[in-house]
Design a protein around this motif. Sequence first.
Motif, PDB file in Angstrom:
ATOM      1  N   SER A   1     -58.102  -1.947   8.890  1.00 46.48           N
ATOM      2  CA  SER A   1     -57.259  -2.700   7.966  1.00 46.48           C
ATOM      3  C   SER A   1     -57.878  -2.923   6.594  1.00 46.48           C
ATOM      4  CB  SER A   1     -56.922  -4.071   8.569  1.00 46.48           C
ATOM      5  OG  SER A   1     -58.112  -4.826   8.783  1.00 46.48           O
ATOM      6  N   HIS A   2     -59.141  -2.602   6.425  1.00 52.31           N
ATOM      7  CA  HIS A   2     -59.796  -2.863   5.140  1.00 52.31           C
ATOM      8  C   HIS A   2     -60.906  -1.845   4.929  1.00 52.31           C
ATOM      9  CE1 HIS A   2     -60.662  -5.108   1.575  1.00 52.31           C
ATOM     10  NE2 HIS A   2     -61.866  -5.479   1.976  1.00 52.31           N
ATOM     11  N   ALA A   3     -61.237  -1.578   3.666  1.00 53.24           N
ATOM     12  CA  ALA A   3     -62.225  -0.549   3.368  1.00 53.24           C
ATOM     13  C   ALA A   3     -63.012  -0.873   2.115  1.00 53.24           C
ATOM     14  CB  ALA A   3     -61.527   0.799   3.197  1.00 53.24           C
ATOM     15  N   GLY A   4     -64.217  -0.317   2.036  1.00 50.45           N
ATOM     16  CA  GLY A   4     -65.056  -0.463   0.862  1.00 50.45           C
ATOM     17  C   GLY A   4     -65.984   0.723   0.740  1.00 50.45           C
ATOM     18  N   LEU A   5     -66.751   0.769  -0.332  1.00 47.44           N
ATOM     19  CA  LEU A   5     -67.740   1.814  -0.550  1.00 47.44           C
ATOM     20  C   LEU A   5     -69.130   1.195  -0.564  1.00 47.44           C
ATOM     21  CD1 LEU A   5     -66.042   3.954  -3.358  1.00 47.44           C
ATOM     22  CD2 LEU A   5     -66.208   4.497  -0.909  1.00 47.44           C
ATOM     23  N   ILE A   6     -70.067   1.875   0.053  1.00 44.54           N
ATOM     24  CA  ILE A   6     -71.435   1.383   0.183  1.00 44.54           C
ATOM     25  C   ILE A   6     -72.273   1.762  -1.033  1.00 44.54           C
ATOM     26  CG2 ILE A   6     -73.593   1.808   1.459  1.00 44.54           C
ATOM     27  CD1 ILE A   6     -71.902   1.790   4.024  1.00 44.54           C
ATOM     28  N   ALA A   7     -73.140   0.828  -1.430  1.00 43.64           N
ATOM     29  CA  ALA A   7     -74.104   1.082  -2.499  1.00 43.64           C
ATOM     30  C   ALA A   7     -75.464   0.553  -2.070  1.00 43.64           C
ATOM     31  CB  ALA A   7     -73.671   0.407  -3.795  1.00 43.64           C
ATOM     32  N   ILE A   8     -76.504   1.352  -2.306  1.00 46.89           N
ATOM     33  CA  ILE A   8     -77.871   0.925  -2.012  1.00 46.89           C
ATOM     34  C   ILE A   8     -78.502   0.480  -3.324  1.00 46.89           C
ATOM     35  CG2 ILE A   8     -80.041   1.548  -0.884  1.00 46.89           C
ATOM     36  CD1 ILE A   8     -77.512   1.946   0.857  1.00 46.89           C
ATOM     37  N   GLU A   9     -78.882  -0.782  -3.380  1.00 50.56           N
ATOM     38  CA  GLU A   9     -79.452  -1.338  -4.607  1.00 50.56           C
ATOM     39  C   GLU A   9     -80.690  -2.168  -4.268  1.00 50.56           C
ATOM     40  OE1 GLU A   9     -76.330  -3.486  -6.551  1.00 50.56           O
ATOM     41  OE2 GLU A   9     -74.968  -1.769  -6.574  1.00 50.56           O
ATOM     42  N   ASN A  10     -81.832  -1.779  -4.826  1.00 47.29           N
ATOM     43  CA  ASN A  10     -83.105  -2.464  -4.552  1.00 47.29           C
ATOM     44  C   ASN A  10     -83.387  -2.529  -3.055  1.00 47.29           C
ATOM     45  OD1 ASN A  10     -83.546  -3.033  -7.347  1.00 47.29           O
ATOM     46  ND2 ASN A  10     -82.130  -4.762  -7.183  1.00 47.29           N
ATOM     47  N   ASN A  11     -83.131  -1.404  -2.387  1.00 45.93           N
ATOM     48  CA  ASN A  11     -83.366  -1.257  -0.946  1.00 45.93           C
ATOM     49  C   ASN A  11     -82.504  -2.180  -0.088  1.00 45.93           C
ATOM     50  OD1 ASN A  11     -85.436   0.747  -1.223  1.00 45.93           O
ATOM     51  ND2 ASN A  11     -86.857  -0.886  -1.820  1.00 45.93           N
ATOM     52  N   LYS A  12     -81.417  -2.693  -0.663  1.00 47.35           N
ATOM     53  CA  LYS A  12     -80.482  -3.514   0.078  1.00 47.35           C
ATOM     54  C   LYS A  12     -79.120  -2.824   0.087  1.00 47.35           C
ATOM     55  CE  LYS A  12     -82.793  -7.878  -1.025  1.00 47.35           C
ATOM     56  NZ  LYS A  12     -82.659  -9.229  -1.642  1.00 47.35           N
ATOM     57  N   VAL A  13     -78.353  -3.071   1.163  1.00 46.32           N
ATOM     58  CA  VAL A  13     -77.061  -2.411   1.314  1.00 46.32           C
ATOM     59  C   VAL A  13     -75.940  -3.372   0.930  1.00 46.32           C
ATOM     60  CG1 VAL A  13     -75.538  -1.130   2.870  1.00 46.32           C
ATOM     61  CG2 VAL A  13     -78.014  -1.052   3.210  1.00 46.32           C
ATOM     62  N   PHE A  14     -75.100  -2.934   0.005  1.00 44.96           N
ATOM     63  CA  PHE A  14     -73.949  -3.718  -0.436  1.00 44.96           C
ATOM     64  C   PHE A  14     -72.664  -2.935  -0.221  1.00 44.96           C
ATOM     65  CE2 PHE A  14     -77.539  -5.266  -2.905  1.00 44.96           C
ATOM     66  CZ  PHE A  14     -77.408  -6.654  -2.785  1.00 44.96           C
ATOM     67  N   VAL A  15     -71.565  -3.676  -0.200  1.00 42.65           N
ATOM     68  CA  VAL A  15     -70.245  -3.062  -0.091  1.00 42.65           C
ATOM     69  C   VAL A  15     -69.408  -3.511  -1.276  1.00 42.65           C
ATOM     70  CG1 VAL A  15     -68.140  -2.823   1.280  1.00 42.65           C
ATOM     71  CG2 VAL A  15     -70.362  -3.017   2.426  1.00 42.65           C
ATOM     72  N   TYR A  16     -68.860  -2.555  -2.010  1.00 43.83           N
ATOM     73  CA  TYR A  16     -67.910  -2.831  -3.080  1.00 43.83           C
ATOM     74  C   TYR A  16     -66.511  -2.697  -2.487  1.00 43.83           C
ATOM     75  CZ  TYR A  16     -71.535  -2.107  -6.717  1.00 43.83           C
ATOM     76  OH  TYR A  16     -72.648  -2.194  -7.522  1.00 43.83           O
ATOM     77  N   HIS A  17     -65.681  -3.711  -2.680  1.00 45.39           N
ATOM     78  CA  HIS A  17     -64.324  -3.632  -2.145  1.00 45.39           C
ATOM     79  C   HIS A  17     -63.401  -4.575  -2.889  1.00 45.39           C
ATOM     80  CE1 HIS A  17     -64.629  -7.328   0.584  1.00 45.39           C
ATOM     81  NE2 HIS A  17     -65.877  -7.144   0.189  1.00 45.39           N
ATOM     82  N   SER A  18     -62.127  -4.213  -2.929  1.00 46.38           N
ATOM     83  CA  SER A  18     -61.121  -5.053  -3.576  1.00 46.38           C
ATOM     84  C   SER A  18     -60.521  -5.961  -2.511  1.00 46.38           C
ATOM     85  CB  SER A  18     -60.026  -4.188  -4.217  1.00 46.38           C
ATOM     86  OG  SER A  18     -59.135  -4.991  -4.950  1.00 46.38           O
TER      87      SER A  18
END
Length: 201
Positions: free
Chosen positions: A67-84
Amino acid sequence: MKRIFPILFTSVIIMNAGILSAIKSREVLSKNLNVSALKDGDLIVRNGKGLVSHWFRKMSVKDPQFSHAGLIAIENNKVFVYHSYQEGIPSGLIKESLIQFINPVLCDKYAVYRYDFNDASRTKVKYTMKVDLSSNLPFDDSFELKNGRPVYCSEWIHDCLNSSMGDSNFICTSTLKDFEYVSIENLYLTSHAKKILQQHY
């Protein structure tokens, strides 16, 4: 004084629930997900538990399991998700930690898909993600593809990837009774995407 105790008790319950949820997320993360194997631009999808999630699932005709989606980004060895996200404050494109995105309070399963990017394409996708985030894109409550820059979750990913790849058909759209939209399944039911993991709680 008697009125204060129920309020304090409720607050403690809510805080404990949040702490337990975070602990469970970290346990699942450490046991089932090799974070170092994730890459910028990987697609992450989850199945939410609310009414809005139910509506988004129904928009996927072939595979209505997310039901929901985002894109992963690795920043300063940490994992984040960008999503609307419609329920954010403010709503719109946000960045949060992977642990927050896969919180068991919000969803009962998630999966990660990898697109067939080369290194240059992956760099372009991440750059577009960052530019879009800095643009403070609002959430598209009308779910209309041709109304400018407001975006819902799958619409943003469609736009981000297609513009980065220079290919308007990299991620395709769906049509229902003359209504064109981007479903969650459009993001991964494509020859460009391969599932690399899935986790149920």
